[in-house]
Design a protein around this motif. Structure first.
Motif, PDB file in Angstrom:
ATOM      1  N   SER A  76       0.846  -1.190   0.000  1.00 18.26           N
ATOM      2  CA  SER A  76       0.000   0.000   0.000  1.00 18.26           C
ATOM      3  C   SER A  76       0.882   1.241   0.000  1.00 18.26           C
ATOM      4  CB  SER A  76      -0.895   0.001   1.240  1.00 18.26           C
ATOM      5  OG  SER A  76      -0.116   0.199   2.401  1.00 18.26           O
ATOM      6  N   ALA A  77       0.243   2.399  -0.182  1.00 18.50           N
ATOM      7  CA  ALA A  77       0.955   3.676  -0.073  1.00 18.50           C
ATOM      8  C   ALA A  77       0.111   4.561   0.825  1.00 18.50           C
ATOM      9  CB  ALA A  77       1.130   4.304  -1.446  1.00 18.50           C
ATOM     10  N   VAL A  78       0.271   4.415   2.135  1.00 15.98           N
ATOM     11  CA  VAL A  78      -0.570   5.143   3.076  1.00 15.98           C
ATOM     12  C   VAL A  78       0.253   6.156   3.843  1.00 15.98           C
ATOM     13  CG1 VAL A  78      -2.281   3.301   3.296  1.00 15.98           C
ATOM     14  CG2 VAL A  78      -0.317   3.333   4.820  1.00 15.98           C
ATOM     15  N   VAL A  79      -0.433   7.117   4.442  1.00 16.28           N
ATOM     16  CA  VAL A  79       0.267   8.261   5.035  1.00 16.28           C
ATOM     17  C   VAL A  79       1.106   7.846   6.235  1.00 16.28           C
ATOM     18  CG1 VAL A  79      -1.569   9.019   6.596  1.00 16.28           C
ATOM     19  CG2 VAL A  79       0.006  10.695   5.634  1.00 16.28           C
TER      20      VAL A  79
END
Lengths: 776, 483
Positions: free
Chosen positions: A676-679
């Motif tokens: 994923s690319a999460v904050v």
């Protein structure tokens, strides 16, 4: 309203491609591709052979030709070197060590590599001890291996399975030795049957290895050490979870539905499920259940084991005597407190209440328990309540006893333990269970492969009843199971090989030839390149089930070595002819797996400790919710810098850094991770002390290696991103370092401190780039 | 907690949604979907976020949920479900052999409640003296006395209450809500978890896992002590100017890199995430700074009392989060005296009194406060444990686990007020009238948020997975409790 439509559309789509509810796919003969034996595949012959290095290219190019596409150009050497290092060892290239002098010279300059450079690099990486560590992670995910016992529900309670790690090390060593997978699977399913360990006075190295290998079957959570959970229902659930794991790991099938009824979507009946499960019943014997603490084997010669048991039994007695001394003090003070409080209890029951309170809980009658409960406020005293009333003399005595008990316990010895699986007790007849409930047996079954996987001429395991009639130690059905799963030319072996080969492909391309690598069943995706998949599976078997030649074959192909940045013209053409991006006309930019992120952070700063194997490095849960290496519990300080593979593997409470980068929870198995690319990833890279330390280490390393800013920046780029900076990047970074240095000088820092800190700041920025997290 | 990936509903089997996945899905015959997405991307940042607020299927009464998790199995016959027969036959052997979990109830003797029950409020709903504050809001709640669940061990039952099934590995209710509805505040996560900073309750993070839903839908732990979000602030102070320059350089390097890989949506997400991180610092500082509440408000939630302070702060924080547009807040009880504090195996008098003293006042305060602010109509408050307790005594005057009956409270969000639903048998052992299963409860909660539980789905292993799995569980919306 738009997203709403998506929900409905996708839900409908998912249903349309399936057998409808109520119907069953089980029992009907299918010709599902994955269940067929491997047919010989003809390698396509192409007109243009310029990009054909091996058969992988031929299969892929044939498909591309058919849709009017071509391969992308080869990746730049620096990208390819980075890609190969991560894919084969899970670590970034370190110019001076891993790929040797000749590659290092070319590393910065983007010169053409000699034709032999890449094969030599692949040789070296394949032979490196880090190969086994990287691919062990791949296998351990699929197995669902963890270091802890049970479900691992409570963050603060770590039930470490002492010695479970030996299985992890067995996997690393087997992969490094390129042990043929048919042997590898045989050892993991039935190593105990090959070891001849029963009755041995002590284990030989070979016995040890073979017993440790069966740790494969100990991945499913087993909480039956807790007496409340040591029930038939839980025994059966554990057995069911074990066979479902096996179905996922080796067969690429989700069997779970067939636990309770014939599978609705797959040609797997409930009888198939319990027939497969029957192989495991003699080992996880519900009629003679072994709690995990009794299942482990002590790896000590018998006389030494007896000595050790005697030693610990003597300590038990010492502790008991000390506890009694403490109890005597406790009873005295309890009686004093009791006399003072009894007047609160109604006079009518006061006498009985007093007797109840003075009787140990387990000896109280039902009536006494009720009485003690009703008047608990006055009749029950906690240890803390009692301790505050002790006289100083008694308090000193109390504390002395506590210390002595601790001292005695510290003298306990534990043998090395092996979490093995072996048949024990008289195996019961195995039944199909109605609705999966253990107390609702239906027809009896014998150990057999699911119908769809049976092949003529491959012998099933002899039924348990036949074993009993023979009146001698019969071979475990697990042995026959393992042999059937790799039997030449069989349907079962074809499926197993497809599952493994597909997972290898997934690891090297980010997506399998069958996208649903966890589901090769009827409800899974179809292979994009069925001929290639079958050819690779056949090649894998013909090559002796060896992983390393398979990996080499794939990574030496032009398909693998393409750039992940395809030319615009090709992208435009593909938009029409390959909108789904199936035909492999470019590589994919992939995100580093969680372990690679942490290992890279350690590697670029030169902190990584490559010591292999041994007990896991413990982790701890902090009050802020983060999980970090337990620094106070390290056996040696360098252990905190070990590869992530060697950190404590829990089911649920992973080190925060790894969890943030999608290390999977392992309640069952994991065939496929989802990046994923999460904050929270950005927050971690910006603010986590571990990342800041890595940046400082990197800065110190480059400052020591290079005298000037330009050289330092170039080295920082090489280490962190495996390439030199472009002129523009070098300019931006130099300006940034200078500006930061000036800031720090103005803030009153010394020249030296300002220089170092400014460089650390820059290094921290490089570690935050998307590129640092990427396999190009 | 935000990416620029397309709305996650477009995700493929397992794994996270990416643009590739979406386009691939479109290749299966959903051309319109891909077109939608491309238009949305061009329309700008917010439209491409998985947290973009999404319109529900029909006009819903509620837009947010606060789940007050009461781990351990609150004793229904000592709190919500008076059983005079238990008192009458106290100490007598029960005619029905009950299903035990632990040892200690072998005698199978009935146990009368040590607590006094009384009718409460205008509606006359009976509740016990153990929870005087919740009893005080009886006119604002629906009391369901006919709940039942699938297992009598804590983990399985907790996992079921929070994810719909007793097996681990499925997404939590909050994850489904986040997935289906997004959030109204782009600077905060859609799904927030508030737990005791001293530790995790039984089953810990299993109760807010996204499982196979995209990772953005996992519950985000927000702490009421120290930094509210892990790594929200630097471990060591960084000068503002340094940080600004760093983020500028980072953005330039990342843009440069992105130009080489124009087809990779995650690279755009990463660049945006650094911007979001900065916004979150500010937003979090505003929303989570409870210190600015008035002294009266702090007293209302019991912040002035050591016993209620911890859980009270989490209830207050839950209200602040919902006020700021967060969709789903899960509040956990204290981890002391035990990880499952309502687990009164030994003494339903003293043990129950202790945990009630920690949680009763703040739970009621939350309902009162939401009501006073006009937020109760649009916010559902659920007060629930994972199962109930047995009518027979254990270890003297304790009670063992019971999966066949338990009680829970539903307030606001269109649920009836002062209403009692369902009934158990004469001894409170089994729900017998208007039984409500956990999937029924979930179906009803989704319904009140404007979602059809049969339609909010995610494709996995060739199956359209839903929270309630109605085809198997028979889940239905409990219309009888809706106002």
């Amino acid at each position: 309203m738009r997203p709403r439509q998506h929900l409905v559309l996708l839900a409908m789509g998912a249903l349309l491609c399936l057998t409808g509810p109520g119907e069953s796919a089980a029992g009907t003969a299918t010709n599902h591709w994955a269940f067929q034996p491997l047919a010989p595949q003809v390698v396509p012959i192409l007109k243009d052979k310029s990009r054909v290095r091996n058969a992988v290219d031929a299969f892929v190019l044939a498909r591309l030709e058919a849709v009017g596409l071509s391969l992308s150009p080869a990746a730049p050497p620096s990208s390819l070197i980075r890609r190969l290092n991560f894919d084969l060892t899970g670590l970034p290239p370190t110019p001076d060590k891993i790929h040797g002098a000749e590659a290092f010279q070319r590393f910065g300059g983007e010169l053409h590599l000699e034709n032999s450079a890449i094969p030599r690099l692949v040789d070296r990486l394949n032979a490196s001890p880090q190969f086994g560590e990287r691919w062990a992670r791949w296998w351990l995910d699929a197995v669902g291996y963890v270091d802890v016992m049970g479900m691992d529900n409570d963050a603060g309670i770590i039930k470490l399975g002492d010695g479970k790690w030996r299985y992890r090390d067995y996997v690393v060593q087997s992969l490094n030795a390129d042990k043929p997978f048919d042997r590898f699977l045989l050892e993991q399913l039935a190593g105990d049957e090959l070891a001849g360990w029963r009755g041995a006075d002590g284990f030989t190295e070979e016995m040890r290895t073979l017993l440790v290998a069966t740790g494969f079957l100990r991945a499913a959570p087993d909480d039956t050490d807790e007496n409340e959970l040591n029930t038939p229902e839980v025994h059966h659930a554990q057995l069911q979870q074990s066979v479902e794991n096996l179905g996922q790991t080796l067969l690429g099938l989700t069997l779970n539905c067939a636990r309770c009824h014939d599978h609705k979507y797959e040609p797997i009946s409930q009888a198939d499920y319990y027939g497969l499960l029957a192989h495991l019943v003699p080992a996880f014997n519900p009629a003679a259940w072994l709690q995990p603490k009794d299942r482990v084997l002590a790896d000590l010669p018998k006389p030494q084991k007896a000595d050790l048991d005697r030693h610990n039994a003597a300590l038990d007695k010492e502790v008991e005597a000390l506890r009694q001394q403490q109890q005597a003090i406790r009873d005295r003070y309890r009686d004093l407190l009791l006399e003072a409080r009894l007047p609160h209890v109604p006079a009518a029951v006061r006498a009985e209440a007093k007797i109840a309170a003075r009787t140990p809980f387990e000896k109280r009658t039902e009536e006494q328990r009720r009485l003690a409960g009703r008047f608990e406020r006055w009749l029950r005293f906690t240890t803390d309540e009692i301790k505050v009333t002790l006289t100083s003399v008694d308090r000193t005595e109390w504390d002395r006893i506590d210390r002595e008990i601790a001292a005695v316990n510290a003298r306990r010895k534990s043998p090395p333990l092996i979490h093995a699986v072996y048949d024990h007790g008289k195996p019961p007849t195995v039944h199909v269970l109605r609705r999966g409930e253990f107390d609702k047996p239906a027809q009896a079954v014998v150990p057999t492969l699911p119908t769809e996987l049976r092949s003529a001429g491959v012998r099933p395991a002899p039924p348990a009843s036949a074993q009993l009639e023979q009146q001698r130690p019969a071979p475990s059905p697990r042995l026959a199971l393992a042999q059937q799963l790799t039997a030449p030319d069989s349907r079962a072996a074809a499926l197993v090989a497809r599952v493994i080969v597909n997972r290898v492909w997934q690891q090297l391309f980010g997506r399998g030839l069958v996208e649903t690598s966890d589901n090769l069943g009827v409800s899974g995706a179809r292979p994009t390149h069925p001929e290639l998949l079958d050819w690779l599976a056949g090649e894998f078997i013909r090559g002796g089930w060896r992983l390393k030649p398979l990996v080499r074959l794939i990574v030496e192909s032009s398909v693998y070595q393409q750039t992940a940045s395809p030319p615009a013209a090709l992208v435009a053409r593909a938009a029409k002819s390959d909108p789904d991006g199936l035909w492999l006309w470019h590589q994919r930019l992939r995100r580093l797996e969680s372990e690679m992120v942490r290992d890279s952070l350690l590697a670029v700063g030169g902190q990584l400790d490559l010591t292999p194997g041994g007990p896991p490095v413990l982790t701890t849960n902090l009050a802020d919710g983060s999980v970090v290496v337990h620094v106070d519990a390290l056996r040696r300080p360098e252990d905190q810098f070990r590869r992530s593979l060697y950190l404590l593997q829990r089911r649920n409470y992973h080190p925060s850094l790894l969890a943030t980068f999608d290390q999977p929870t392992l309640n069952a198995t994991c065939s496929r991770r989802s990046p994923s690319a999460v904050v929270s990833q950005s927050l971690t890279m910006l603010n986590d002390a571990f990342v800041l330390d890595a940046a400082r280490a990197l800065a110190a390393r480059i400052c020591a290696a290079q005298p000037d800013t330009a050289g330092r920046l170039a080295t920082a780029f090489r280490l962190a991103l495996s390439r030199p900076p472009t002129a523009t990047e070098a300019k931006w970074c130099r300006e940034a370092v200078e500006a930061e240095g000036v800031q720090r000088l103005l803030a009153g820092e010394s020249t030296e401190a300002a220089r170092t800190q400014a460089m650390a700041h820059l290094c921290h920025t490089l570690l935050n780039t998307s590129e640092f997290l990427s396999i190009p | 907690m935000n990416t620029s990936s397309p709305p996650p509903i477009a995700g493929t089997r397992g794994g996270c949604a990416s643009r590739r996945d979406l386009l691939r899905a479109s290749g299966l015959g959903f051309g319109a979907l891909a077109l939608d997405f491309l238009i949305a991307r061009e329309a700008g940042a917010a439209a491409a976020s998985p947290f973009t607020p999404r319109a529900p299927g029909f006009a819903p009464p509620a837009r947010a949920v606060i789940l007050l998790m009461q781990s351990g199995g609150p004793s229904q016959m000592d709190l919500f479900d008076p059983k005079p027969e238990l008192g009458r036959f106290d100490g007598k052997v029960h005619s029905e052999r009950v299903e035990m979990f632990q040892k200690g109830s072998e005698a199978n003797r009935l146990l009368g409640s040590p607590w006094r029950f009384a009718p409460r409020g205008q509606c006359g709903m009976a509740m016990s003296d153990a929870i005087p504050h919740l009893a005080g809001v009886a006119d604002d709640v629906t009391l369901v006395r006919s709940m039942h669940t699938g297992h009598n061990n804590h983990t399985e039952a907790l996992v079921m209450l929070n994810t719909g099934k007793i097996f681990t590995g499925r997404p939590a209710l909050g994850s489904w809500v986040s997935y289906a509805l997004g959030t109204e505040n782009q600077n905060l996560p859609a799904y927030v978890v508030l737990r005791d900073p001293a530790g995790y309750n039984t089953s810990g993070t299993l109760l807010w896992q996204n499982a196979w839903l995209p990772a953005v839908h996992r519950g985000t732990e927000v702490s009421t002590r120290g930094a509210p979000v892990l790594h929200l602030h630097p471990t060591q102070p960084v000068a503002d100017e340094s940080r600004r320059a760093q983020l500028n350089l980072l953005a330039r390097l990342n843009r440069e890199h992105q130009q080489t890989y124009p087809g990779e949506p995650d690279l755009e997400a990463r660049i945006r995430n650094y911007e979001l991180a900065a916004r979150m610092q500010l937003a979090a500082a505003g929303t989570l700074d409870w210190e600015r509440e008035s002294p009266a408000m702090k007293r209302l939630y019991g912040l002035d009392d050591q016993a209620t302070r911890g859980y009270g702060l989490r209830c207050l924080m839950a209200r602040r989060l919902v006020e700021s547009g967060v969709r789903f807040v899960q509040v956990f009880p204290p981890v002391k005296p035990q990880f499952q504090p309502w687990d009164t195996h030994r003494n339903v008098d003293t043990e129950l009194a202790e945990i009630a003293a920690y949680t009763d006042l703040p739970s009621a305060a939350l309902i009162r406060d939401l009501k006073a602010r006009g937020l109760l109509d649009s916010t559902i408050v659920v007060w629930a444990g994972e199962f109930g307790r047995l009518p027979v005594s254990q270890n003297g005057i304790g009670r063992d686990h019971n999966r066949n009956a338990f009680s829970l409270l539903l307030a606001g969000g269109g649920f009836k007020r002062g209403h009692t639903h369902g009934a158990t048998d004469d001894f409170g052992y089994r729900a017998v009238q208007d039984r409500v299963s956990v999937p029924d409860l979930h179906a009803t909660l989704l319904h009140q948020l404007g979602l059809d539980h049969r339609q909010v789905s995610f494709p996995l292993h060739g199956r359209a997975e839903t929270l309630t799995d109605a085809e198997v569980t028979g889940a239905r919306v409990v219309q009888e409790v809706l106002g």
